[in-house]
Design a protein around this motif. Structure first.
Motif, mmCIF file in Angstrom:
data_model
loop_
_atom_site.group_PDB
_atom_site.id
_atom_site.type_symbol
_atom_site.label_atom_id
_atom_site.label_comp_id
_atom_site.label_asym_id
_atom_site.label_seq_id
_atom_site.Cartn_x
_atom_site.Cartn_y
_atom_site.Cartn_z
ATOM 1 N N ARG A 427 0.903 -1.133 -0.096
ATOM 2 C CA ARG A 427 0.115 -0.168 -0.109
ATOM 3 C C ARG A 427 1.113 1.101 -0.124
ATOM 4 N N ILE A 428 1.804 1.238 0.870
ATOM 5 C CA ILE A 428 2.534 2.513 1.159
ATOM 6 C C ILE A 428 3.709 2.632 -0.090
ATOM 7 N N GLY A 429 3.795 1.614 -0.903
ATOM 8 C CA GLY A 429 4.611 1.775 -1.894
ATOM 9 C C GLY A 429 4.004 2.492 -3.106
ATOM 10 N N ARG A 430 2.589 2.524 -3.122
ATOM 11 C CA ARG A 430 1.876 3.311 -4.106
ATOM 12 C C ARG A 430 2.300 4.700 -4.128
ATOM 13 N N THR A 431 2.861 5.347 -3.183
ATOM 14 C CA THR A 431 3.592 6.498 -3.202
ATOM 15 C C THR A 431 4.956 6.652 -2.969
ATOM 16 N N GLY A 432 5.504 7.620 -3.156
ATOM 17 C CA GLY A 432 7.109 7.736 -2.877
ATOM 18 C C GLY A 432 7.779 7.036 -4.069
ATOM 19 N N ARG A 433 7.377 6.861 -5.356
ATOM 20 C CA ARG A 433 7.841 6.244 -6.548
ATOM 21 C C ARG A 433 8.753 7.039 -7.017
ATOM 22 N N ALA A 434 9.693 6.484 -7.807
ATOM 23 C CA ALA A 434 10.639 7.085 -8.867
ATOM 24 C C ALA A 434 11.425 8.118 -8.242
ATOM 25 N N GLY A 435 11.983 7.738 -6.832
ATOM 26 C CA GLY A 435 12.607 8.593 -6.061
ATOM 27 C C GLY A 435 11.920 10.010 -5.521
ATOM 28 N N ALA A 436 10.489 10.190 -5.810
ATOM 29 C CA ALA A 436 9.691 11.145 -5.211
ATOM 30 C C ALA A 436 9.537 10.888 -3.635
ATOM 31 N N ASP A 437 9.258 11.895 -2.978
ATOM 32 C CA ASP A 437 8.750 11.564 -1.455
ATOM 33 C C ASP A 437 7.345 11.426 -1.465
ATOM 34 N N GLY A 438 6.875 10.841 -0.465
ATOM 35 C CA GLY A 438 5.433 10.432 -0.213
ATOM 36 C C GLY A 438 5.193 10.492 1.077
ATOM 37 N N VAL A 439 3.818 10.324 1.374
ATOM 38 C CA VAL A 439 3.486 10.294 2.778
ATOM 39 C C VAL A 439 2.596 9.138 2.957
ATOM 40 N N SER A 440 2.203 8.547 3.928
ATOM 41 C CA SER A 440 1.256 7.394 4.293
ATOM 42 C C SER A 440 0.877 7.688 5.785
ATOM 43 N N ILE A 441 -0.534 7.762 5.762
ATOM 44 C CA ILE A 441 -1.408 8.006 7.059
ATOM 45 C C ILE A 441 -2.040 6.760 7.429
ATOM 46 N N SER A 442 -1.948 6.193 8.590
ATOM 47 C CA SER A 442 -2.999 5.194 8.752
ATOM 48 C C SER A 442 -3.709 5.362 10.029
ATOM 49 N N PHE A 443 -5.169 4.872 9.770
ATOM 50 C CA PHE A 443 -5.956 5.107 10.830
ATOM 51 C C PHE A 443 -5.922 3.713 11.690
ATOM 52 N N ALA A 444 -5.474 3.736 13.050
ATOM 53 C CA ALA A 444 -5.599 2.837 14.058
ATOM 54 C C ALA A 444 -6.983 2.918 14.836
ATOM 55 N N GLY A 445 -7.979 2.250 14.852
ATOM 56 C CA GLY A 445 -8.930 2.251 15.581
ATOM 57 C C GLY A 445 -9.047 1.045 16.421
ATOM 58 N N GLU A 446 -10.188 1.053 17.230
ATOM 59 C CA GLU A 446 -10.444 -0.188 18.133
ATOM 60 C C GLU A 446 -10.477 -1.494 17.551
ATOM 61 N N ASP A 447 -10.617 -1.549 16.155
ATOM 62 C CA ASP A 447 -11.063 -2.959 15.543
ATOM 63 C C ASP A 447 -9.798 -3.282 14.870
ATOM 64 N N ASP A 448 -8.809 -2.488 14.704
ATOM 65 C CA ASP A 448 -7.747 -2.824 13.844
ATOM 66 C C ASP A 448 -6.299 -2.269 14.170
ATOM 67 N N SER A 449 -6.483 -1.907 15.422
ATOM 68 C CA SER A 449 -4.877 -1.244 16.069
ATOM 69 C C SER A 449 -4.163 -2.532 16.608
ATOM 70 N N TYR A 450 -4.708 -3.541 16.726
ATOM 71 C CA TYR A 450 -4.100 -4.940 17.149
ATOM 72 C C TYR A 450 -2.905 -5.425 15.984
ATOM 73 N N GLN A 451 -3.385 -4.800 14.715
ATOM 74 C CA GLN A 451 -2.394 -5.249 13.619
ATOM 75 C C GLN A 451 -0.934 -4.503 13.563
ATOM 76 N N LEU A 452 -0.857 -3.371 14.106
ATOM 77 C CA LEU A 452 0.186 -2.674 14.160
ATOM 78 C C LEU A 452 1.478 -3.257 14.741
ATOM 79 N N PRO A 453 1.766 -4.237 15.873
ATOM 80 C CA PRO A 453 2.761 -4.838 15.957
ATOM 81 C C PRO A 453 3.430 -5.449 14.880
ATOM 82 N N SER A 454 2.553 -6.434 14.186
ATOM 83 C CA SER A 454 2.966 -7.161 12.916
ATOM 84 C C SER A 454 3.681 -6.457 12.117
ATOM 85 N N ILE A 455 3.105 -5.284 11.885
ATOM 86 C CA ILE A 455 3.586 -4.384 10.882
ATOM 87 C C ILE A 455 4.768 -3.652 11.054
#
Length: 489
Positions: A427-455
């Motif tokens: 997902r985050i590889g869709r930005t910052g391509r070809a040497g350009a800078d990019g930004v990724s922002i993830s929303f961690a809610g009560e239902d999916d924040s437990y995924q963060l440690p494995s990431i």
């Protein structure tokens, strides 16, 4: 005689005059047309006051001014010497491999002076005819690596004298329609100076229209999704017994999507693995992937490229801790307040993607969606609209988001964190391509924040989790509706 007398009385001519033959018209040759034509000439000279109704005689050729034709510019044939790339320590040039001039010309047009690590690693083996297994993420140049191998093989080896239209010499299997279209586009660019034909077979598009490709010309390189390729094969329209090079791209994704039984059926139609070259690429080398590689390749070279840094070095990553009920407000205000013009938003489920897109459009943001439910022709138009800047926000699932290579995506927003850490990297590889800078922002809610440690474990580093600014959680002020740029079929 009574009739002749009546004519005489009517026209005032004598019988002799009525029956006399007409005087022959003089014949002249038109200097401009080179053909003979008849021109009338008066019997007696016209009175001086009369203006002749006949056109003026054309001027003789010698009297007309001659216009000098500008000479056509002489275009010198392209030579490899025209593609100048200075050697650099630690970098591999395409000049360092025995590539055909036609292929080098196309590589120069694409602006690729040096090989990426995966290209340098793979080409060293595949150009010698060896099988290879490559581990690399999207955006690392692996597509060009296997395409250059295929084109080199097909241009060095003449095609069989007798072959059906539907007998491809190279076969590339990819899991998603978007990835197939992207690979075919890259293949067309690299084969532009050769006689090789590239074709695509994907589901969701008109079967007969794709079939007409085979009826019009021979198929040299076929790029296809497993299901549609099997359709053509089982109908007897495509025969795979002459495949010289076979590529399986994103093997791990094909495993996840349940395509392996179909892929097995396809591979059984190709020559034995000892009689074809097989290249397999995967973002991960799981035990299942390696078992498949063992079955389908012969003594393969293994090339592993640690490409996570390719994405993380050029992408600034943020995580916002936010309640599920506030996610949409945060998304809308981020996009609207900052004036972002090309944003990708990822969600895990098709129904989430649909709801996000509908709410953005309702609130005046030009958005479109990509998911498995969207017809293929509309997906292609949506991607083109996004590429051209007509669509501001593209909302997608992971399956639809695979294989999207569009420069200029400034931000990627994970509306929900992915369940598989590898998908986060894609997902985050869709930005910052070809040497350009990019930004990724993830929303961690009560239902999916437990995924963060494995990431974080996958990335090998921590990502700081922060609270979003209060002003970004304000209620959405609805704006006039903006219709999506893509077709609303």
């Amino acid at each position: 005689m009574t009739v002749l007398k009546a004519l005489k009385k009517m026209f005032g001519k004598s019988e002799a005059e009525q029956l006399a033959p007409a005087a022959p018209l003089p014949v002249s040759k038109s200097p401009t047309e080179g053909a003979y034509r008849e021109t009338a000439s008066p019997v007696a000279p016209a009175a001086p006051a009369e203006v002749s109704s006949q056109p003026a005689a054309p001027r003789p050729k010698a009297e007309r001014p001659r216009r000098e034709r500008a000479p056509k510019p002489v275009v010198a044939p392209w030579k490899v010497e025209d593609f100048v790339v200075e050697p650099q320590e630690g970098k591999t040039r395409f000049h360092d491999f025995p590539l055909a001039p036609e292929l080098m010309h196309a590589i120069q047009d694409l602006g690729f002076p040096y090989c990426t690590p995966i290209q340098a690693g793979v080409l060293g083996y595949t150009l010698k005819g060896k099988d290879a297994i490559g581990r690399a993420q999207t955006g690392t140049g692996k597509t060009a690596a296997f395409l250059i191998s295929i084109i080199t093989q097909l241009t060095q080896t003449p095609p069989p004298k007798e072959r059906y239209m539907g007998e491809p010499r190279a076969l590339i299997i990819a899991p998603t329609r978007e990835l197939v279209v992207q690979i075919a586009k890259d293949a067309a660019a690299l084969t532009k100076y050769t006689d090789l034909n590239v074709m695509t077979f994907v589901g969701g598009m008109d079967f007969d229209k794709q079939l007409k490709q085979l009826e019009a010309r021979h198929c040299d390189i076929l790029v296809a999704t497993p299901g549609r390729l099997l359709d053509f094969n089982q109908r007897g329209e495509v025969h795979l017994d002459m495949v010289e090079v076979m590529v399986l791209d994103e093997a791990d994704r094909m495993l996840d999507m349940g395509f392996i039984p179909q892929v097995r059926s396809i591979i059984r139609q190709t020559p034995h693995k000892g009689e074809r070259q097989t290249l397999l690429f995967s973002a991960t080398f799981t035990e299942d992937v390696m078992n498949l590689a063992k079955q389908w390749t012969t003594d393969p070279a293994i090339v592993e490229i640690e490409s996570l840094n390719v994405a993380s070095d050029t992408v600034e990553q943020h995580v916002y801790a936010v309640a599920a009920a506030d996610k949409y407000k945060l998304l809308f205000n981020l996009i609207n307040d900052n004036g972002w013009e090309r944003v990708m938003v990822f969600a895990n489920r098709k129904d989430e993607v649909r709801r996000i897109e509908e709410r953005l459009v309702r609130d005046g943001v030009n958005a479109a969606q990509l998911s498995g439910d969207v017809p293929q022709h509309k997906r292609i138009k949506t991607l083109e609209g996004f590429r051209e800047g007509k669509i501001r926000v593209l909302v997608a699932t992971d399956v639809a988001g695979r294989g999207i290579h569009i420069d200029g995506i400034s931000h990627v927003i994970n509306f929900t964190l992915p369940e598989v850490p590898d998908d986060y990297v894609h997902r985050i590889g869709r930005t910052g391509r070809a040497g350009a800078d990019g930004v990724s922002i993830s929303f961690a809610g009560e239902d999916d924040s437990y995924q963060l440690p494995s990431i974080e474990e996958k990335l090998g580093r921590k990502i700081s989790c922060e609270m979003p600014p209060t002003e970004l959680l304000r209620a959405v002020v609805r704006k006039p509706r903006v219709e999506p740029a893509a077709d609303s079929e």
